[in-house]
Design an enzyme around this catalytic site. Structure first.
Site, PDB file in Angstrom:
ATOM      1  N   LYS A   1      -4.173  23.748  29.686  1.00 27.64           N
ATOM      2  CA  LYS A   1      -4.085  22.611  30.161  1.00 27.64           C
ATOM      3  C   LYS A   1      -2.709  21.901  29.743  1.00 27.64           C
ATOM      4  O   LYS A   1      -2.026  21.698  30.774  1.00 27.64           O
ATOM      5  CB  LYS A   1      -5.104  21.617  29.815  1.00 27.64           C
ATOM      6  CG  LYS A   1      -5.053  20.396  30.613  1.00 27.64           C
ATOM      7  CD  LYS A   1      -6.041  19.525  30.309  1.00 27.64           C
ATOM      8  CE  LYS A   1      -5.608  18.510  29.393  1.00 27.64           C
ATOM      9  NZ  LYS A   1      -6.578  17.364  28.856  1.00 27.64           N
TER      10      LYS A   1
ATOM     11  N   ASP B   1      -8.261  19.302  34.033  1.00 35.06           N
ATOM     12  CA  ASP B   1      -9.152  18.397  32.973  1.00 35.06           C
ATOM     13  C   ASP B   1     -10.542  18.102  33.144  1.00 35.06           C
ATOM     14  O   ASP B   1     -10.926  18.628  34.390  1.00 35.06           O
ATOM     15  CB  ASP B   1      -8.036  17.132  32.883  1.00 35.06           C
ATOM     16  CG  ASP B   1      -8.265  16.252  33.814  1.00 35.06           C
ATOM     17  OD1 ASP B   1      -8.732  16.410  34.832  1.00 35.06           O
ATOM     18  OD2 ASP B   1      -7.615  15.130  33.803  1.00 35.06           O
TER      19      ASP B   1
END
Ligand code: SF4
Length: 207
Positions: free
Chosen positions: A115, A133
């Site tokens: 991420k 996310d």
């Protein structure tokens, strides 16, 4: 999916990274700090952090207690300061203080997962990246954009693979931003505001 994304494009015409930064290093640091807190809160501490430690070597040589004092409002400040110093030292030793530009190199750094790497690639280097996310997971699940929407704990890497296969790479970063913006503004975790959502006409989760 693509008709819904066209609506999200109209709704959020200029999506941007919510973290404030001027250099790839600053974005990497801010993203690492954003774990377990909000981007807004991170933006309140990074001006002092970046001014006190302008480059990677400064941060690598920092006194941990000084870093802890600056980032204290974020919580978990002891662990986060330790992570930041370890990251800066590794960047300095292995990459001459420069943030690398590949997923493999970025994720080889301590505390940097896919991420964070995707945030840095997409926003600092304009290399296609699709950060997944909690908002991206939730909104893509409710819209049934992904096949594992029933799973309570979906795999972010599988989501990244499935969603990016449906969009051209140059759209990935903005797509992620728009899903995050939608999750924050309307498709809330506990109580989605479906009455205000322009996707309600096609969303299978609308109520
Ligand atoms: S209709 Fe409701 S559940 Fe579907 S995307 Fe919009 S806010 Fe989320």
């Amino acid at each position: 999916m693509h008709a819904e994304y066209a609506i999200l494009r109209d709704l959020y015409p200029k999506p941007e990274c919510a973290l404030h930064f001027e250099t790839p290093l600053q974005l990497l640091i801010a993203t690492v700090l954003s774990a377990q807190t909000t981007d807004r809160r991170v933006n309140t501490v990074t001006p002092e952090l970046f001014a006190t430690y302008p480059d990677c070597r400064d941060l690598a040589a920092a006194n941990p207690e000084d870093v802890e004092r600056i980032i204290r409002p974020l919580g978990f400040y002891h662990a986060k300061a330790k992570h930041l110093l370890g990251l800066a030292q590794e960047l300095d030793t292995r990459f001459g203080g420069e943030v690398p530009r590949t997923m493999d190199e970025l994720t080889s750094l301590p505390g940097v997962g896919r991420k964070t790497a995707n945030v840095v690639l997409g926003n600092a280097f304009h290399i296609p990246g699709f950060p997944v996310d909690t908002h991206v997971m939730r909104v893509t699940g409710r819209l049934r954009w992904r096949s594992d929407w029933r799973r309570a704990n979906p795999n972010p890497v599988a989501i990244e693979r499935e969603i990016t296969a449906c969009f051209p790479p140059e759209q990935w970063t903005d797509l992620s931003h728009r899903l995050i913006l939608h999750g924050r503004a309307i498709c809330h975790a506990r109580k989605p505001d479906c009455g205000e959502c322009p996707l309600a006409g096609t969303c299978p989760s609308a109520h």
